[in-house]
Write a protein that holds these residues in place. Structure first.
Motif, PDB file in Angstrom:
ATOM      1  N   ILE A  12       0.270  -1.170  -0.179  1.00 36.42           N
ATOM      2  CA  ILE A  12       0.172  -0.189  -0.158  1.00 36.42           C
ATOM      3  C   ILE A  12       0.612   1.184  -0.352  1.00 36.42           C
ATOM      4  CG2 ILE A  12      -1.651   1.548   1.047  1.00 36.42           C
ATOM      5  CD1 ILE A  12      -2.749  -1.470   2.674  1.00 36.42           C
ATOM      6  N   GLY A  13       0.476   1.931  -1.584  1.00 31.30           N
ATOM      7  CA  GLY A  13       1.422   3.536  -0.613  1.00 31.30           C
ATOM      8  C   GLY A  13       0.947   4.175  -0.082  1.00 31.30           C
ATOM      9  N   TYR A  14       1.521   5.046   0.584  1.00 28.37           N
ATOM     10  CA  TYR A  14       1.022   6.169   1.521  1.00 28.37           C
ATOM     11  C   TYR A  14       1.509   7.838   0.980  1.00 28.37           C
ATOM     12  CZ  TYR A  14      -0.870   2.075   4.787  1.00 28.37           C
ATOM     13  OH  TYR A  14      -1.926   1.254   5.293  1.00 28.37           O
ATOM     14  N   PHE A  15       0.386   8.335   1.421  1.00 34.67           N
ATOM     15  CA  PHE A  15       0.970   9.777   1.350  1.00 34.67           C
ATOM     16  C   PHE A  15       0.011  10.140   2.092  1.00 34.67           C
ATOM     17  CE2 PHE A  15       0.647  14.391   0.455  1.00 34.67           C
ATOM     18  CZ  PHE A  15       1.788  14.609  -0.444  1.00 34.67           C
ATOM     19  N   PRO A  16       0.829  11.467   3.103  1.00 37.91           N
ATOM     20  CA  PRO A  16       2.173  11.820   2.642  1.00 37.91           C
ATOM     21  C   PRO A  16       3.036  11.063   4.021  1.00 37.91           C
ATOM     22  CG  PRO A  16       1.483  13.563   4.122  1.00 37.91           C
ATOM     23  CD  PRO A  16       0.311  12.234   3.903  1.00 37.91           C
ATOM     24  N   ASP A  17       4.360  10.994   3.426  1.00 39.52           N
ATOM     25  CA  ASP A  17       5.479  10.393   3.857  1.00 39.52           C
ATOM     26  C   ASP A  17       5.842  11.353   5.238  1.00 39.52           C
ATOM     27  OD1 ASP A  17       7.637  11.890   3.134  1.00 39.52           O
ATOM     28  OD2 ASP A  17       8.515   9.512   2.815  1.00 39.52           O
ATOM     29  N   ALA A  18       5.736  12.277   5.566  1.00 41.79           N
ATOM     30  CA  ALA A  18       5.766  13.117   6.510  1.00 41.79           C
ATOM     31  C   ALA A  18       4.546  14.132   7.037  1.00 41.79           C
ATOM     32  CB  ALA A  18       7.432  13.179   6.608  1.00 41.79           C
ATOM     33  N   PRO A  19       4.521  14.264   7.999  1.00 39.62           N
ATOM     34  CA  PRO A  19       3.800  15.553   8.043  1.00 39.62           C
ATOM     35  C   PRO A  19       3.828  16.807   6.587  1.00 39.62           C
ATOM     36  CG  PRO A  19       4.025  15.373  10.017  1.00 39.62           C
ATOM     37  CD  PRO A  19       5.520  14.777   9.352  1.00 39.62           C
ATOM     38  N   SER A  20       2.701  17.223   6.192  1.00 40.60           N
ATOM     39  CA  SER A  20       2.794  18.300   4.784  1.00 40.60           C
ATOM     40  C   SER A  20       2.086  19.237   4.878  1.00 40.60           C
ATOM     41  CB  SER A  20       3.094  17.610   3.646  1.00 40.60           C
ATOM     42  OG  SER A  20       3.382  18.932   2.774  1.00 40.60           O
ATOM     43  N   ALA A  21       2.044  20.996   5.676  1.00 40.94           N
ATOM     44  CA  ALA A  21       1.334  22.012   5.288  1.00 40.94           C
ATOM     45  C   ALA A  21       1.052  22.198   4.859  1.00 40.94           C
ATOM     46  CB  ALA A  21       1.665  22.753   6.755  1.00 40.94           C
ATOM     47  N   ARG A  22       1.907  22.542   3.674  1.00 39.61           N
ATOM     48  CA  ARG A  22       2.094  22.467   2.447  1.00 39.61           C
ATOM     49  C   ARG A  22       0.910  21.780   1.708  1.00 39.61           C
ATOM     50  NH1 ARG A  22       4.849  21.595  -2.865  1.00 39.61           N
ATOM     51  NH2 ARG A  22       5.077  23.582  -4.279  1.00 39.61           N
ATOM     52  N   ALA A  23       1.158  19.925   1.993  1.00 40.81           N
ATOM     53  CA  ALA A  23      -0.167  19.280   0.962  1.00 40.81           C
ATOM     54  C   ALA A  23      -1.547  19.657   0.932  1.00 40.81           C
ATOM     55  CB  ALA A  23       0.378  17.670   1.313  1.00 40.81           C
ATOM     56  N   THR A  24      -1.767  20.002   3.342  1.00 38.38           N
ATOM     57  CA  THR A  24      -2.853  20.617   3.369  1.00 38.38           C
ATOM     58  C   THR A  24      -3.451  21.815   2.346  1.00 38.38           C
ATOM     59  OG1 THR A  24      -2.067  19.434   5.181  1.00 38.38           O
ATOM     60  CG2 THR A  24      -4.412  20.711   5.253  1.00 38.38           C
ATOM     61  N   LYS A  25      -2.849  22.658   2.742  1.00 35.73           N
ATOM     62  CA  LYS A  25      -2.632  23.940   1.665  1.00 35.73           C
ATOM     63  C   LYS A  25      -3.275  23.758   0.411  1.00 35.73           C
ATOM     64  CE  LYS A  25      -0.846  28.268   0.773  1.00 35.73           C
ATOM     65  NZ  LYS A  25       0.608  28.721   0.361  1.00 35.73           N
ATOM     66  N   HIS A  26      -2.549  23.388  -0.798  1.00 31.77           N
ATOM     67  CA  HIS A  26      -2.873  22.325  -2.038  1.00 31.77           C
ATOM     68  C   HIS A  26      -4.723  22.507  -1.673  1.00 31.77           C
ATOM     69  CE1 HIS A  26       1.176  21.794  -3.677  1.00 31.77           C
ATOM     70  NE2 HIS A  26       0.741  23.243  -3.323  1.00 31.77           N
ATOM     71  N   ILE A  27      -4.880  21.150  -0.694  1.00 30.13           N
ATOM     72  CA  ILE A  27      -6.066  20.771  -0.605  1.00 30.13           C
ATOM     73  C   ILE A  27      -7.155  22.385  -0.373  1.00 30.13           C
ATOM     74  CG2 ILE A  27      -8.172  19.201   0.307  1.00 30.13           C
ATOM     75  CD1 ILE A  27      -5.685  17.594  -1.121  1.00 30.13           C
ATOM     76  N   HIS A  28      -7.133  22.444   0.830  1.00 30.98           N
ATOM     77  CA  HIS A  28      -8.093  23.859   0.882  1.00 30.98           C
ATOM     78  C   HIS A  28      -8.469  24.885  -0.728  1.00 30.98           C
ATOM     79  CE1 HIS A  28      -8.585  23.393   5.015  1.00 30.98           C
ATOM     80  NE2 HIS A  28      -7.401  23.397   5.141  1.00 30.98           N
ATOM     81  N   GLY A  29      -7.041  24.587  -1.348  1.00 33.27           N
ATOM     82  CA  GLY A  29      -6.833  25.600  -2.807  1.00 33.27           C
ATOM     83  C   GLY A  29      -7.958  24.934  -3.714  1.00 33.27           C
ATOM     84  N   LEU A  30      -7.844  23.015  -3.945  1.00 36.23           N
ATOM     85  CA  LEU A  30      -8.681  22.641  -4.281  1.00 36.23           C
ATOM     86  C   LEU A  30     -10.609  22.371  -3.825  1.00 36.23           C
ATOM     87  CD1 LEU A  30      -6.673  19.422  -4.971  1.00 36.23           C
ATOM     88  CD2 LEU A  30      -7.357  21.084  -6.527  1.00 36.23           C
ATOM     89  N   ILE A  31     -10.587  22.941  -2.947  1.00 35.54           N
ATOM     90  CA  ILE A  31     -11.867  22.813  -2.191  1.00 35.54           C
ATOM     91  C   ILE A  31     -12.004  24.263  -2.194  1.00 35.54           C
ATOM     92  CG2 ILE A  31     -13.104  23.113   0.367  1.00 35.54           C
ATOM     93  CD1 ILE A  31     -11.465  21.217   1.112  1.00 35.54           C
ATOM     94  N   HIS A  32     -11.276  25.144  -2.567  1.00 37.68           N
ATOM     95  CA  HIS A  32     -12.158  26.685  -3.456  1.00 37.68           C
ATOM     96  C   HIS A  32     -12.646  26.297  -4.400  1.00 37.68           C
ATOM     97  CE1 HIS A  32     -12.345  30.991  -3.622  1.00 37.68           C
ATOM     98  NE2 HIS A  32     -11.099  30.523  -4.367  1.00 37.68           N
ATOM     99  N   CYS A  33     -11.756  25.758  -5.600  1.00 37.16           N
ATOM    100  CA  CYS A  33     -12.537  25.754  -6.808  1.00 37.16           C
ATOM    101  C   CYS A  33     -13.052  24.784  -7.084  1.00 37.16           C
ATOM    102  CB  CYS A  33     -10.864  25.017  -7.765  1.00 37.16           C
ATOM    103  SG  CYS A  33      -9.184  25.936  -7.450  1.00 37.16           S
ATOM    104  N   LEU A  34     -13.939  23.837  -5.694  1.00 36.92           N
ATOM    105  CA  LEU A  34     -14.720  23.128  -5.937  1.00 36.92           C
ATOM    106  C   LEU A  34     -16.194  24.177  -5.652  1.00 36.92           C
ATOM    107  CD1 LEU A  34     -14.217  20.429  -3.722  1.00 36.92           C
ATOM    108  CD2 LEU A  34     -14.741  19.879  -6.309  1.00 36.92           C
TER     109      LEU A  34
END
Length: 231
Positions: free
Chosen positions: A143-165
């Motif tokens: 099983i491939g898991y993401f992320p392999d370390a805490p990532s505030a930057r990745a979470t920020k990207h998801i918030h951006g995707l929600i904004h687009c939705l």
């Protein structure tokens, strides 16, 4: 994606200061090479592992060699691409070849897309759709898991995707899996619970999530197939 000449084989010694790796070539020379990975590289930095590296023709580079592949399981010969810059290149190539049906329905996508109201840029986008690419390199029992370390930057990207939705656009989280041993993709809830929480929230709001695996060799990387998700 083809390599001409093919990547060269060596032995991994150590990674340090994030962007440096020491290796030993098959002829016995020790080199310090560029390690283009900002993550933790969990399971991908084991001393004495087989690795493959590329050599740039850019004479202005201080470190012309770049770490590309790591063998993470010598018994099964599982290989992972740790050069995170390759993920966007691989996805761009697949899009150009119309090889990603869930995304290719849209108009041509621009790289480094800027979306009004969102700080930063998405990896791909146009007036109708935005795509954020994440590279999955951490394998636990297939099983491939993401992320392999805490990532505030990745979470920020998801918030951006929600904004687009909320603006009525299609928003896609695309997991690029350059790992021959991964057969399923999941969120690393134990490593970054906030990223997992926000991503699940986004899925409930309409976020599309896809995962595709690439097969890897010192001569070429090529798109293999979509993978199931456990989100």
């Amino acid at each position: 994606m083809k390599f001409d000449p093919p990547l060269k084989e060596a032995t991994f010694l150590r990674r340090y200061k994030r962007f440096f790796a020491d290796i030993e070539t098959n002829s016995g020379d020790r080199l310090t090479i560029h390690c283009p990975n900002t993550g933790k590289m969990t399971g991908c930095d084991v001393p004495d592992s087989r690795i493959w590296y590329s050599t740039s023709t850019n004479k202005n580079r201080k470190l012309p060699e770049t770490l590309e592949l790591v063998e993470v399981n010598a018994f099964t010969e599982e290989v992972v691409c740790v050069n995170t810059h390759r993920a966007n290149q691989l996805v761009a190539e697949a899009l150009a070849n119309q090889a990603l049906p869930p995304i290719n329905d849209s108009k041509p996508l621009q790289r480094e897309w800027t979306e009004p109201g969102v700080h930063g840029r998405f990896d791909f986008g146009n007036a109708e759709i935005v795509v954020e690419v994440k590279s999955v390199t951490w394998n636990r029992n297939g099983i491939g898991y993401f992320p392999d370390a805490p990532s505030a930057r990745a979470t920020k990207h998801i918030h951006g995707l929600i904004h687009c939705l909320t603006k009525g656009k299609r928003a896609i989280l695309f997991f690029c899996v350059p790992h021959t041993g991964v057969s399923t993709v999941d969120l690393a809830k134990d490593i970054d619970p906030e990223f997992a929480r926000v991503t699940i929230e986004a899925v409930r709001k309409g976020l599309e999530v896809y995962a595709y695996r690439w097969l890897l060799s010192p001569r070429e990387f090529y798109l293999e197939k979509p993978l199931p998700l456990r989100i």
